[in-house]
Design a protein around this motif. Sequence first.
Motif, short mmCIF file in Angstrom:
data_model
loop_
_atom_site.label_atom_id
_atom_site.label_comp_id
_atom_site.label_asym_id
_atom_site.label_seq_id
_atom_site.Cartn_x
_atom_site.Cartn_y
_atom_site.Cartn_z
N ALA A 1 -5.00 -0.53 5.72
CA ALA A 1 -6.33 -0.83 6.34
C ALA A 1 -6.98 0.86 6.37
CB ALA A 1 -6.46 -1.42 7.78
N ASP A 2 -8.18 0.83 5.97
CA ASP A 2 -9.17 1.97 6.05
C ASP A 2 -10.13 1.69 7.22
OD1 ASP A 2 -11.02 3.79 3.72
OD2 ASP A 2 -10.37 4.26 5.62
N LEU A 3 -9.81 2.08 8.55
CA LEU A 3 -10.72 2.09 9.45
C LEU A 3 -11.70 3.20 9.55
CD1 LEU A 3 -8.81 -0.29 10.15
CD2 LEU A 3 -8.97 -0.06 12.44
N THR A 4 -11.24 4.19 8.72
CA THR A 4 -12.27 5.38 8.97
C THR A 4 -12.75 5.70 7.49
OG1 THR A 4 -10.22 6.73 8.70
CG2 THR A 4 -11.27 6.38 10.97
N PRO A 5 -13.47 4.96 6.78
CA PRO A 5 -13.80 5.13 5.50
C PRO A 5 -14.69 6.26 5.03
CG PRO A 5 -14.38 2.76 6.36
CD PRO A 5 -14.10 3.60 7.39
N SER A 6 -15.01 6.91 5.95
CA SER A 6 -15.85 8.37 5.69
C SER A 6 -14.67 9.26 5.47
CB SER A 6 -16.59 8.74 7.02
OG SER A 6 -15.87 8.99 8.18
N THR A 7 -13.54 9.05 5.71
CA THR A 7 -12.61 10.11 5.35
C THR A 7 -11.47 9.43 4.15
OG1 THR A 7 -10.94 9.37 7.19
CG2 THR A 7 -12.45 11.05 7.84
N PRO A 8 -10.86 10.18 3.49
CA PRO A 8 -9.88 9.91 2.55
C PRO A 8 -8.61 9.05 2.93
CG PRO A 8 -10.63 12.22 2.17
CD PRO A 8 -10.83 11.81 3.38
N GLY A 9 -8.02 8.32 2.33
CA GLY A 9 -6.91 7.63 2.73
C GLY A 9 -7.09 6.45 3.66
N TYR A 10 -5.86 5.69 3.94
CA TYR A 10 -5.75 4.53 4.79
C TYR A 10 -5.10 4.79 6.04
CZ TYR A 10 -7.44 1.62 0.83
OH TYR A 10 -8.26 0.99 -0.12
N ASP A 11 -5.63 4.27 7.03
CA ASP A 11 -5.07 4.79 8.30
C ASP A 11 -4.11 3.99 9.01
OD1 ASP A 11 -8.43 4.35 8.64
OD2 ASP A 11 -7.53 6.39 8.83
N TYR A 12 -3.79 2.83 8.51
CA TYR A 12 -2.92 1.88 8.87
C TYR A 12 -2.14 1.06 7.88
CZ TYR A 12 -5.01 2.63 13.50
OH TYR A 12 -5.50 3.25 14.76
N TRP A 13 -0.69 0.95 7.95
CA TRP A 13 0.25 0.63 7.03
C TRP A 13 1.13 -0.87 7.70
CZ3 TRP A 13 -0.11 1.94 1.69
CH2 TRP A 13 -0.87 3.36 1.73
N GLY A 14 1.37 -1.63 6.88
CA GLY A 14 2.30 -2.61 7.48
C GLY A 14 3.60 -1.89 6.97
N GLN A 15 4.86 -2.98 7.46
CA GLN A 15 6.21 -2.64 7.17
C GLN A 15 6.63 -2.84 5.66
OE1 GLN A 15 5.26 -5.35 8.35
NE2 GLN A 15 6.63 -6.88 7.38
N GLY A 16 5.81 -3.59 5.04
CA GLY A 16 6.30 -3.89 3.65
C GLY A 16 6.82 -5.29 3.41
N THR A 17 6.82 -5.76 2.31
CA THR A 17 7.60 -7.09 2.17
C THR A 17 8.05 -6.85 0.47
OG1 THR A 17 7.46 -9.65 2.15
CG2 THR A 17 5.46 -8.25 1.23
N GLN A 18 9.28 -7.32 0.47
CA GLN A 18 9.90 -7.10 -0.64
C GLN A 18 9.80 -8.29 -1.77
OE1 GLN A 18 12.23 -4.70 -1.86
NE2 GLN A 18 12.13 -5.56 -3.91
N VAL A 19 9.39 -7.79 -2.74
CA VAL A 19 9.11 -8.83 -4.03
C VAL A 19 10.17 -8.36 -5.05
CG1 VAL A 19 7.46 -9.62 -5.90
CG2 VAL A 19 6.74 -9.21 -3.43
N THR A 20 10.97 -9.32 -5.65
CA THR A 20 11.85 -8.97 -6.76
C THR A 20 11.63 -10.37 -7.69
OG1 THR A 20 13.42 -8.34 -5.05
CG2 THR A 20 14.30 -8.90 -7.30
N VAL A 21 11.51 -9.80 -8.94
CA VAL A 21 11.11 -10.64 -10.10
C VAL A 21 12.26 -10.44 -10.94
CG1 VAL A 21 9.63 -11.16 -11.86
CG2 VAL A 21 8.66 -10.20 -9.85
N SER A 22 13.21 -11.50 -11.34
CA SER A 22 14.41 -11.56 -12.23
C SER A 22 13.80 -11.88 -13.56
CB SER A 22 15.25 -12.45 -11.65
OG SER A 22 14.84 -13.70 -11.73
N SER A 23 14.50 -11.25 -14.44
CA SER A 23 14.20 -11.71 -15.98
C SER A 23 14.94 -12.89 -16.30
CB SER A 23 14.48 -10.54 -16.91
OG SER A 23 15.80 -10.10 -16.81
#
Length: 120
Positions: free
Chosen positions: A98-120
Motif C-alpha cells: 500500500a502506498d499511503l504517501t503517494p507524494s514520496t517514492p515507494g510503498y509504505d506497508y507490506w503484507g507477509q506474502g503468500t506462496q504461489v507454486t506452479v508445477s510443469s
Amino acid sequence: QVQLVESGGGLVQAGGSLRLSCAASGRSVSAYPMAWFRQAPGKEREFVAAISWSASNIVYTESVKGRFAISRDNAKNTVYLQMTSLKPGDTAVYYCAADLTPSTPGYDYWGQGTQVTVSS
C-alpha cells in the motif's frame, strides 16, 4: 498503521488459475494506490501490478500482461490479483503493498506474502 494480509496462494499446475486477495485492516486504503510484487527464490523482489485508488489507472509488468488482472473492492478494503495461464516462471512469494504517501517514492506497508507454486 495498516496491516495487509494476503491469501489465496497455493500449488497449481501450469495453465491453471489462482486468485490472490489482500485484505487491509487498521485504516482504510480505499484512497490510495495498491500493488502486487513477487519474489522468486534467489531473485530480487519484482513489481507485478499496481492499481490507483479509483481503478482508473492500472499497470502491469510485461511478463504478466494478458494473464493477470488486478482489481480492488474499496468497500471491503481489499485488493485482488486474478492470475490465469500460470507458468512455472510465476512461482514466487506474492506480496501486496500500500502506498499511503503517494507524494514520496515507494510503498509504505507490506503484507507477509503468500506462496504461489506452479508445477510443469
